[in-house]
Scaffold this motif. Structure first.
Motif, PDB file in Angstrom:
ATOM      1  N   LYS A 172      43.181  37.978  39.230  1.00 12.25           N
ATOM      2  CA  LYS A 172      42.581  36.960  40.670  1.00 12.25           C
ATOM      3  C   LYS A 172      43.007  37.791  42.164  1.00 12.25           C
ATOM      4  O   LYS A 172      42.030  37.543  42.853  1.00 12.25           O
ATOM      5  N   ALA A 173      43.419  38.868  41.586  1.00 13.48           N
ATOM      6  CA  ALA A 173      43.610  40.030  42.761  1.00 13.48           C
ATOM      7  C   ALA A 173      42.216  41.148  42.819  1.00 13.48           C
ATOM      8  O   ALA A 173      41.894  41.012  43.571  1.00 13.48           O
ATOM      9  N   CYS A 174      41.737  40.993  41.727  1.00 16.26           N
ATOM     10  CA  CYS A 174      40.223  42.509  41.513  1.00 16.26           C
ATOM     11  C   CYS A 174      38.987  40.941  42.336  1.00 16.26           C
ATOM     12  O   CYS A 174      38.142  41.863  42.867  1.00 16.26           O
ATOM     13  N   ILE A 175      39.571  39.628  41.639  1.00 11.46           N
ATOM     14  CA  ILE A 175      38.401  39.095  42.066  1.00 11.46           C
ATOM     15  C   ILE A 175      38.528  38.920  43.774  1.00 11.46           C
ATOM     16  O   ILE A 175      37.707  39.068  44.682  1.00 11.46           O
ATOM     17  N   GLN A 176      39.719  39.080  44.257  1.00  8.37           N
ATOM     18  CA  GLN A 176      39.509  39.814  45.609  1.00  8.37           C
ATOM     19  C   GLN A 176      39.549  40.752  46.814  1.00  8.37           C
ATOM     20  O   GLN A 176      39.765  40.252  47.505  1.00  8.37           O
ATOM     21  N   GLY A 177      39.291  41.857  45.962  1.00  2.67           N
ATOM     22  CA  GLY A 177      39.258  42.834  46.007  1.00  2.67           C
ATOM     23  C   GLY A 177      39.649  44.401  45.704  1.00  2.67           C
ATOM     24  O   GLY A 177      39.954  45.036  46.478  1.00  2.67           O
ATOM     25  N   THR A 178      41.041  43.795  45.237  1.00  5.57           N
ATOM     26  CA  THR A 178      41.670  44.960  44.449  1.00  5.57           C
ATOM     27  C   THR A 178      41.782  45.401  43.401  1.00  5.57           C
ATOM     28  O   THR A 178      41.288  44.795  42.466  1.00  5.57           O
ATOM     29  N   SER A 179      41.413  46.990  44.180  1.00 12.00           N
ATOM     30  CA  SER A 179      41.188  47.914  42.421  1.00 12.00           C
ATOM     31  C   SER A 179      42.046  47.523  40.831  1.00 12.00           C
ATOM     32  O   SER A 179      42.431  47.266  41.121  1.00 12.00           O
ATOM     33  N   TYR A 180      41.049  47.675  39.973  1.00  9.00           N
ATOM     34  CA  TYR A 180      42.731  47.741  38.888  1.00  9.00           C
ATOM     35  C   TYR A 180      43.871  48.334  38.662  1.00  9.00           C
ATOM     36  O   TYR A 180      44.574  48.691  38.421  1.00  9.00           O
ATOM     37  N   GLU A 181      42.724  49.448  38.889  1.00  7.08           N
ATOM     38  CA  GLU A 181      43.716  50.989  39.524  1.00  7.08           C
ATOM     39  C   GLU A 181      45.218  50.608  39.549  1.00  7.08           C
ATOM     40  O   GLU A 181      46.058  50.411  39.505  1.00  7.08           O
ATOM     41  N   SER A 182      44.921  49.565  41.118  1.00  3.65           N
ATOM     42  CA  SER A 182      45.961  49.133  42.535  1.00  3.65           C
ATOM     43  C   SER A 182      46.837  48.452  41.217  1.00  3.65           C
ATOM     44  O   SER A 182      47.923  48.146  41.246  1.00  3.65           O
ATOM     45  N   CYS A 183      45.975  47.543  40.656  1.00  3.12           N
ATOM     46  CA  CYS A 183      46.745  46.137  39.689  1.00  3.12           C
ATOM     47  C   CYS A 183      47.906  46.727  38.993  1.00  3.12           C
ATOM     48  O   CYS A 183      48.800  46.366  38.718  1.00  3.12           O
ATOM     49  N   ALA A 184      46.897  48.237  37.865  1.00  2.00           N
ATOM     50  CA  ALA A 184      48.107  48.639  37.476  1.00  2.00           C
ATOM     51  C   ALA A 184      48.979  49.445  37.814  1.00  2.00           C
ATOM     52  O   ALA A 184      50.209  49.206  37.256  1.00  2.00           O
TER      53      ALA A 184
END
Length: 800
Positions: A288-300
């Motif tokens: 959900k965060a990536c769909i809203q504009g957060t990068s995959y690296e930031s989520c990790a």
């Protein structure tokens, strides 16, 4: 020429449509329907001169507290009506402003603070909102000491004078489970014996002693069933937000490691031989965060980085990104109820129910829009872009390949295309000029943009990888739509100013074409571009498959949000249209009758209509002049100047024809037209045109509501509906009973959801059906007949 109801020959002008009414203030909307005072007999007398009898429809009484209605008019004078209806201002369709939320404590709207010039609050005029906000800080200061102490206990062992929490055990606690404590489980302290048992009964729990040292155990063994082999096994590392643990997976020939770990609540990074698996809750949040504009690296980094190492240095960034991407397919199948056979029935895509309906074709129009989005750029491999390994099957439902390039084919044969063959006087025949201006950028890009097509209700439908915005994509979309919607009129709005001339914009803009109403602004593609812009910058260096997947996830999320708010938007559009009609009717009643004579000759009739059209162009010139005063020296000013020149040319052409018909008895100039507009005001002809454009709005949005109902009626039908068929298909599948019951639960959940959509749609339809007036039905019928009999030709123009 098209005859009207009274036998007059009325010229159909391509610019006959006028902007919509001014938006009604929200305070007046919330006040409820207010009857607009007017004389019904006088109104019918005015309209019967050249039009069918109109409706005196009163906006429907809504069950909701926020009730829309026409604004209250202070008196019956012309000045009072002109104040509440401003010519030339269109109702914005970009953002729908609904009544703001009220304070949950008092039930009152928020009040804002009074601020002095120095930026400080007036001490003698504090608002309630300001007082509440101040109290929040005071309350925190009063309670922070106690909360801080409890938080310190939560993140430390805190085993002093604490016994084992297992019932019957009186031993002193040696270990505590941080995972259980942070999850709200009170019994989280254990002695050494019960700590070992707790470790065996749970997976990936963080069990620490008083020195924050973890419980030392060997890799935990996981068996798929009773047939799992005793030796061997596959090693994988499981990850949650606060713990990481290595496990040894033993599976028989009937089970796989990935399925076993999924059953335990972990998503693997590789299906065949996974080496990492991540807790599904954090994978779902990351998606959900990536769909809203957060990068995959930031989520990790959020989940796995610490003060010593980042997620990338720990080797978790790539496995976590793979888990999130593959999980998106599983999540989509569950969301659309295709869990039993995604390869056979498709993974599912949210479509517009207001366009699809049940396929009966009762609604005679197909209203679509498309545009290019230049910010969606994929860098070429030689310039640092990713390779193309493979495409995700669930993402391909949005992506299409263009068809035959008719422009390039004609150029190869040495036959230059004429202006008429391209549909406008654009110089951008095939995108060559645009590509020449961005040659350097294009050389570094595998694709320099995407071209996407959606419907007039702002749903994504098709996306193309594009190398320049070319006529090829528009031709492809038209061919596809002709196959998808046979025997129906097609209106395609292409919002690309640089590739179309002003004449083309005037000819095909949905704001101007009579028959399309005033609430379809054609700017939905810009709202879609704004949604894409939140995340698109992160995709420039991705592989082609990942790039398409990320854009597809954004499009699907956007479509889902539009589906959830569809009935709210329909209700808003209909209420606003009814308000516009009420205002127009009030204006027509008090309108000063023009000097138009009865029994005019055909020449006099033509002169009268030309003068009305000249007045419309004069209004456009005056509005453009006014706008230019606020955009001096900007790029908008140059465009407005070109538009103003075009309006002058059109007005000059009309006056030449008008003066020719007058045989020189009275020469009318542009200066005379503009000078008389302030005295003349809005013409009766213009008001009548606005009335019919308002009827068109009601026609289109009532059909949108009917199609919405038909769409879900077909899907939830108890005999032949989609969900009944899929439930029967699951019964015939050769799978285990637990899987069958799980699949059926997913489908029943979707059935309940869509049944709820259907019930709300029927309730809204009932509201408008019981409150409409019979007179309006006859006018809606005339609009429908105009489309079904193809009276509108290519411009969808009504008999005005």
């Amino acid at each position: 020429m098209a005859p009207n109801q009274q036998g007059w020959l009325i010229r159909i002008d391509k610019n006959a449509g006028l902007p919509a009414a001014k938006r009604v203030p929200k305070r007046q909307q919330a006040a409820g329907s207010v009857a607009v005072g007017f004389d019904e007999d006088e109104f019918l007398k005015v309209m019967s001169k050249r039009r069918p009898r109109p409706s005196d429809h009163v906006p429907p009484v809504r069950a909701q507290p926020q009730q829309l209605g026409p604004p209250e008019l202070p008196d019956e004078s012309a000045d009072s009506v002109d104040d509440c209806f401003e010519h030339g201002e269109a109702a914005s369709n970009e953002t729908i402003d609904y009544p703001s939320d009220t304070d949950t404590e008092t039930g009152e709207d928020f009040e804002f603070c009074v601020v002095r010039e120095d930026g400080l609050f007036h001490t003698d005029a504090p608002s309630k909102h300001h007082q509440r906000e101040q109290q929040k800080f005071i309350d925190f200061d009063n309670h922070k000491a106690g909360m801080l102490a409890e938080y310190a206990k939560l993140v430390t062992a805190n085993l002093t004078s604490c016994s084992c929490s297992v019932n019957g055990c009186k031993s002193a606690s040696v270990y505590w489970c941080y995972t259980c404590r942070s999850a709200g489980i009170l019994k989280s302290a254990h002695c050494e014996f019960h700590a070992g048992i707790h470790w065996k009964e749970t997976i990936c729990h963080r069990i620490l002693d008083a020195s924050d040292e973890p419980l030392q155990r060997n890799s935990q063994r996981l068996d798929c069933c009773e047939l799992s082999p005793a030796h061997g096994g596959h090693v994988a590392r499981l990850h949650t937000q606060d713990c990481s643990e290595q496990v040894l997976c033993h599976t028989c020939s009937h089970h796989s490691v990935s399925s076993m770990l999924m059953g335990l609540g972990f998503m693997v990074n590789k299906a065949a031989k996974p080496d990492h698996a991540f807790s599904i809750p954090i994978v779902h949040v990351a998606l959900k965060a990536c769909i809203q504009g957060t990068s995959y690296e930031s989520c990790a980094s959020i989940f796995f980085s610490d003060s010593l190492k980042s997620a990338r240095n720990k080797g978790l960034y790539q496995p976590f990104m793979d888990s999130v991407r593959f999980f998106s397919g599983l999540s989509q199948a569950v969301h659309h109820g295709t869990v039993h056979a995604p390869d056979a029935v498709g993974w599912g895509k949210t479509v517009c129910p207001m366009c699809e309906g049940n396929g009966d074709g009762e609604y005679p129009l197909v209203l679509k829009q498309m545009d290019g989005f230049e910010s969606a750029r994929k860098r070429a491999v030689e310039y640092g872009g990713g390779h193309n390994h493979r495409h995700y099957s669930w993402a391909r439902q949005f992506w299409y390949k263009p068809g035959e390039d008719h422009v390039a084919k004609a150029s190869e044969k040495g036959r230059p295309l004429t202006v008429g063959s391209l549909g406008c006087s654009s110089r951008h025949y095939s995108g060559e000029e645009e590509r020449s201006l961005a040659k350097k950028r294009n050389q570094q890009s595998q694709y320099d943009q995407i071209v996407h097509q959606g419907c007039m209700h702002d749903f994504f439908e098709r996306i193309f990888n594009a190398k320049g915005e070319r006529l090829l994509y528009c031709d492809t979309v038209i061919e596809m739509l002709r196959v998808q919607y046979p025997n129906r009129e097609l209106a395609l709005s292409y919002d690309y100013a640089q590739a179309h001339s002003k004449e083309c914009q005037v000819k095909f803009s949905p704001r101007i074409i009579a028959g399309l109403g005033t609430k379809l602004d054609g700017e939905g593609v810009e709202r879609e571009n704004s949604r894409l812009a939140k995340s698109i910058g992160l995709t420039v260096s991705e592989t082609e498959g990942n790039w398409e997947l990320d854009i597809s996830l954004i499009a699907e999320d956007y479509n889902c949000s539009k589906l959830q708010s569809a009935l709210k938007i329909i209700s808003y559009k209909l209420d606003l249209a009814y308000v516009d009609l009420a205002l127009i009717k009030a204006q027509l009643v008090i309108y000063t009758q023009s000097d138009r004579k009865s029994g005019m000759t055909s020449v006099e009739e033509a002169m009268y209509l030309l003068r009305e059209q000249a007045d419309d162009r004069g209004h456009a010139i005056m509005r453009t002049r006014k706008t230019l005063t606020t955009h001096v020296g900007t790029n908008v000013a140059s465009k407005l100047c070109r538009h103003l020149k075009s309006q002058y040319n059109q007005l000059t052409s009309m006056l030449d024809e008008l003066n020719y018909l007058s045989d020189g008895t009275s020469i009318i100039t542009i200066q005379q037209i503009i000078a008389e507009l302030d005295l003349k005001g809005i013409s009766e002809e213009a008001l009548i045109q606005k009335y019919w454009r308002g009827v068109e709005d009601i026609y289109h949005w009532r059909h949108a509501l009917r199609n919405f109902i038909k769409f879900f009626e077909k899907r939830v039908d108890n005999r032949s509906g989609q969900w009944v068929q899929r439930l029967e298909a699951i019964d015939m599948c050769d799978i285990g009973l637990p899987c069958k019951e799980a699949f059926k639960s997913v489908l029943r959940r979707k059935l309940r959801e869509e049944t709820g959509f259907l019930e709300r749609g029927r309730n809204l339809e009932q509201t408008y059906t019981t409150s409409r007036h019979p007179y309006l039905d006859s006018h809606l019928k005339q609009v429908h007949e105009g489309f079904t009999m193809k009276i509108h030709k290519w411009h969808f123009q009504l008999r005005i």
